[in-house]
Design a protein around this motif. Structure first.
Motif, PDB file in Angstrom:
ATOM      1  N   TYR A   1     -12.497   5.158  -4.330  1.00  0.00           N
ATOM      2  CA  TYR A   1     -11.429   4.520  -5.084  1.00  0.00           C
ATOM      3  C   TYR A   1     -10.892   5.547  -6.074  1.00  0.00           C
ATOM      4  CZ  TYR A   1     -13.751   0.196  -3.503  1.00  0.00           C
ATOM      5  OH  TYR A   1     -14.334  -0.801  -2.748  1.00  0.00           O
TER       6      TYR A   1
ATOM      7  N   PRO B   1      -7.218   0.780  -9.812  1.00  0.00           N
ATOM      8  CA  PRO B   1      -7.991   1.381  -8.721  1.00  0.00           C
ATOM      9  C   PRO B   1      -7.268   1.212  -7.382  1.00  0.00           C
ATOM     10  CG  PRO B   1      -9.258  -0.294  -9.930  1.00  0.00           C
ATOM     11  CD  PRO B   1      -7.819  -0.466 -10.292  1.00  0.00           C
ATOM     12  N   PHE B   2      -7.332   2.247  -6.559  1.00  0.00           N
ATOM     13  CA  PHE B   2      -6.783   2.202  -5.207  1.00  0.00           C
ATOM     14  C   PHE B   2      -7.876   2.604  -4.230  1.00  0.00           C
ATOM     15  CE2 PHE B   2      -3.024   2.436  -7.731  1.00  0.00           C
ATOM     16  CZ  PHE B   2      -1.984   1.890  -6.977  1.00  0.00           C
ATOM     17  N   LEU B   3      -8.113   1.755  -3.233  1.00  0.00           N
ATOM     18  CA  LEU B   3      -9.052   2.099  -2.177  1.00  0.00           C
ATOM     19  C   LEU B   3      -8.383   3.065  -1.216  1.00  0.00           C
ATOM     20  CD1 LEU B   3     -11.715   1.703  -0.572  1.00  0.00           C
ATOM     21  CD2 LEU B   3     -10.585  -0.236   0.567  1.00  0.00           C
TER      22      LEU B   3
ATOM     23  N   ASP C   1     -13.487  -5.545  -7.373  1.00  0.00           N
ATOM     24  CA  ASP C   1     -13.817  -5.110  -6.014  1.00  0.00           C
ATOM     25  C   ASP C   1     -14.715  -3.870  -5.999  1.00  0.00           C
ATOM     26  OD1 ASP C   1     -12.271  -7.134  -5.026  1.00  0.00           O
ATOM     27  OD2 ASP C   1     -11.012  -5.859  -3.768  1.00  0.00           O
ATOM     28  N   LEU C   2     -14.870  -3.205  -7.141  1.00  0.00           N
ATOM     29  CA  LEU C   2     -15.667  -1.988  -7.212  1.00  0.00           C
ATOM     30  C   LEU C   2     -17.121  -2.366  -7.458  1.00  0.00           C
ATOM     31  CD1 LEU C   2     -12.731  -0.998  -7.596  1.00  0.00           C
ATOM     32  CD2 LEU C   2     -13.592   0.645  -9.277  1.00  0.00           C
TER      33      LEU C   2
ATOM     34  N   SER D   1      -8.226   4.466   2.305  1.00  0.00           N
ATOM     35  CA  SER D   1      -8.657   4.071   3.653  1.00  0.00           C
ATOM     36  C   SER D   1      -8.115   5.038   4.679  1.00  0.00           C
ATOM     37  CB  SER D   1      -8.165   2.654   3.978  1.00  0.00           C
ATOM     38  OG  SER D   1      -8.727   1.711   3.096  1.00  0.00           O
TER      39      SER D   1
ATOM     40  N   THR E   1       0.829  -1.200   0.000  1.00  0.00           N
ATOM     41  CA  THR E   1       0.000   0.000   0.000  1.00  0.00           C
ATOM     42  C   THR E   1       0.860   1.245   0.000  1.00  0.00           C
ATOM     43  OG1 THR E   1      -0.098   0.097   2.416  1.00  0.00           O
ATOM     44  CG2 THR E   1      -1.818  -1.172   1.310  1.00  0.00           C
TER      45      THR E   1
ATOM     46  N   ASP F   1     -17.382   4.532  -0.048  1.00  0.00           N
ATOM     47  CA  ASP F   1     -16.016   4.095  -0.322  1.00  0.00           C
ATOM     48  C   ASP F   1     -15.480   4.891  -1.502  1.00  0.00           C
ATOM     49  OD1 ASP F   1     -15.928   2.116   1.681  1.00  0.00           O
ATOM     50  OD2 ASP F   1     -16.999   0.705   0.371  1.00  0.00           O
TER      51      ASP F   1
ATOM     52  N   LEU G   1      -3.376   3.990   0.628  1.00  0.00           N
ATOM     53  CA  LEU G   1      -3.897   3.589  -0.673  1.00  0.00           C
ATOM     54  C   LEU G   1      -3.586   2.112  -0.871  1.00  0.00           C
ATOM     55  CD1 LEU G   1      -2.765   6.458  -3.099  1.00  0.00           C
ATOM     56  CD2 LEU G   1      -4.966   6.193  -1.968  1.00  0.00           C
TER      57      LEU G   1
ATOM     58  N   TRP H   1     -19.371  -1.393 -10.550  1.00  0.00           N
ATOM     59  CA  TRP H   1     -18.566  -0.969 -11.705  1.00  0.00           C
ATOM     60  C   TRP H   1     -19.085  -1.585 -13.003  1.00  0.00           C
ATOM     61  CZ3 TRP H   1     -15.166   2.321 -13.617  1.00  0.00           C
ATOM     62  CH2 TRP H   1     -14.427   1.964 -14.751  1.00  0.00           C
TER      63      TRP H   1
END
Length: 372
Positions: A359, A85-87, A17-18, A89, A2, A357, A10, A21
């Motif tokens: 992203y 894509p980056f979540l 996971d989206l 958090s 990350t 959330d 990130l 999408w």
């Protein structure tokens, strides 16, 4: 792996996971991306936020896209091929949060009288932007504007002082509204379409502010027990102000921030207002973000299971462009969704207060810096 920052991380994730999408239609974003490219290459690159994604990296990505895809599946495939894509958090464990904004339509007059009494103002000549080079010692670093005087820079008068007449006689009035509540909420939104009695429409947008911090009056009314937290919305705040005319000034003046405007183009009424990224906002696809962290123009996928009224009862899941910012939009996973112009857009925007959330889609050429 990350990417780690002071108060967020990130984490790269697959597009699978989206949630939502696979049903999204991001084709409307490409006009916005091309407009951003035009601004970056021909006017001025966007300022780089602390995430360290640059306008040049965005421009290189857009130039590699080519023609806009003709259908949703092709549009999604393009992002899947070229981005990771980056979540986002937060390190405090809390989820992201979204609200919404819109472009109001306000009835106005060119002249002031007992009915049309509340002005919208142009930027005053003595208002100066502040940075590390000219901010007076002892002035809070949050003040981005001040007042130039013969004795130096001082804080600019706040909302209450301006409402009580500080700017009168300077010829700064753009137009006059019937309601100070309409003027206040236009300040909150940062833009408006002004409608004159003869049918003319004039567009105004944010030019500068007095510099004082934004203080939400909704929180004040909650703290005072005037509105239940579960019921807070633009609509409930407006209704309370309408029911309590004797308390309007005191409550509005709690928010010392004051917004000044400039004229904006109305040649194409179908386009949204031009906001902080200097390109037209796209209804339902534009996001205001914290520009101290994020760089304008980058795409974000926003997912909120509880936000359903924008998509006919379905959970919100859309790819959006970061094209604006705002005083209340603070933090790595905080966003303001642009819903469009006029009354209906205001009804949609006024009740958006939802966990979500966030992203960020980072072009693959830059994603490796963050573990992607």
């Amino acid at each position: 792996m990350t990417g780690s920052f002071a108060d967020f991380t990130l984490r790269p994730v697959p597009f699978s996971d989206l949630a939502g999408w696979e049903n999204d239609d991001p084709t409307a974003l490409f006009a916005g991306l091309r407009a951003c490219l035009e601004h970056i290459r021909k006017v001025k690159p966007y300022r780089t936020g602390s995430l360290d994604l640059t306008a040049d990296e965005l421009a290189d990505f857009i130039e590699g896209v080519g023609d806009a895809p003709a259908d949703p599946a092709s549009a999604r495939a393009l992002f899947e091929d070229r981005c990771t894509p980056f979540l986002i958090s937060r390190t405090d464990g809390r989820r992201g949060f979204v609200t919404a904004f819109y472009e109001p339509e306000v009835e106005v007059s060119e002249t002031r009288d007992a009915v049309w009494a509340y002005p919208f103002y142009y930027r005053p000549d003595d208002l100066v932007g502040l940075d590390e080079t000219n901010r007076p010692a002892g002035m809070d670093s949050g003040y981005m504007f001040g007042r130039r005087t013969p004795d130096g820079i001082v804080p600019y008068p706040d909302r209450g002082e301006i409402d009580r007449g500080f700017l009168e006689g300077q010829g700064l009035e753009i137009a006059y509204a019937k309601s100070k509540i309409d003027v206040f909420f236009t300040h909150v939104q940062g833009a408006a379409r002004l409608k004159y009695p003869d049918g003319r429409v004039r567009r105004i947008t944010y030019a500068a502010k007095a510099g004082h911090p934004f203080s939400p009056i909704g929180k004040l009314l909650i703290d005072r027990g005037e509105i239940d937290p579960a019921e807070i919305s633009m609509q409930s705040i407006r209704a309370w102000l309408t029911r309590n005319p004797a308390k309007v000034d005191e409550v509005l003046w709690h928010n010392r921030s004051y917004i000044f405007f400039r004229d904006a183009d109305v040649s194409d009424p179908s386009l949204g207002p031009v906001a902080a990224a200097k390109v037209p906002l796209i209804a339902g696809r534009s996001l205001a973000v914290d520009r101290q962290i994020h760089t304008f123009g980058f795409p974000f996928f926003i997912r909120s299971e509880s936000l359903t009224h924008l998509d006919g009862g379905k959970p919100f899941g859309r790819l959006m462009l970061a094209l604006d910012t705002g005083s209340a939009i603070v933090g790595p996973a905080r966003g303001d969704i642009f819903t469009g112009s006029g009354f209906e857009a205001g009804e949609l925007a006024g009740t958006v207060r939802n966990d979500a959330d966030f992203y960020i889609l980072i072009p693959k050429a830059a994603a490796s810096r963050y573990g992607g």
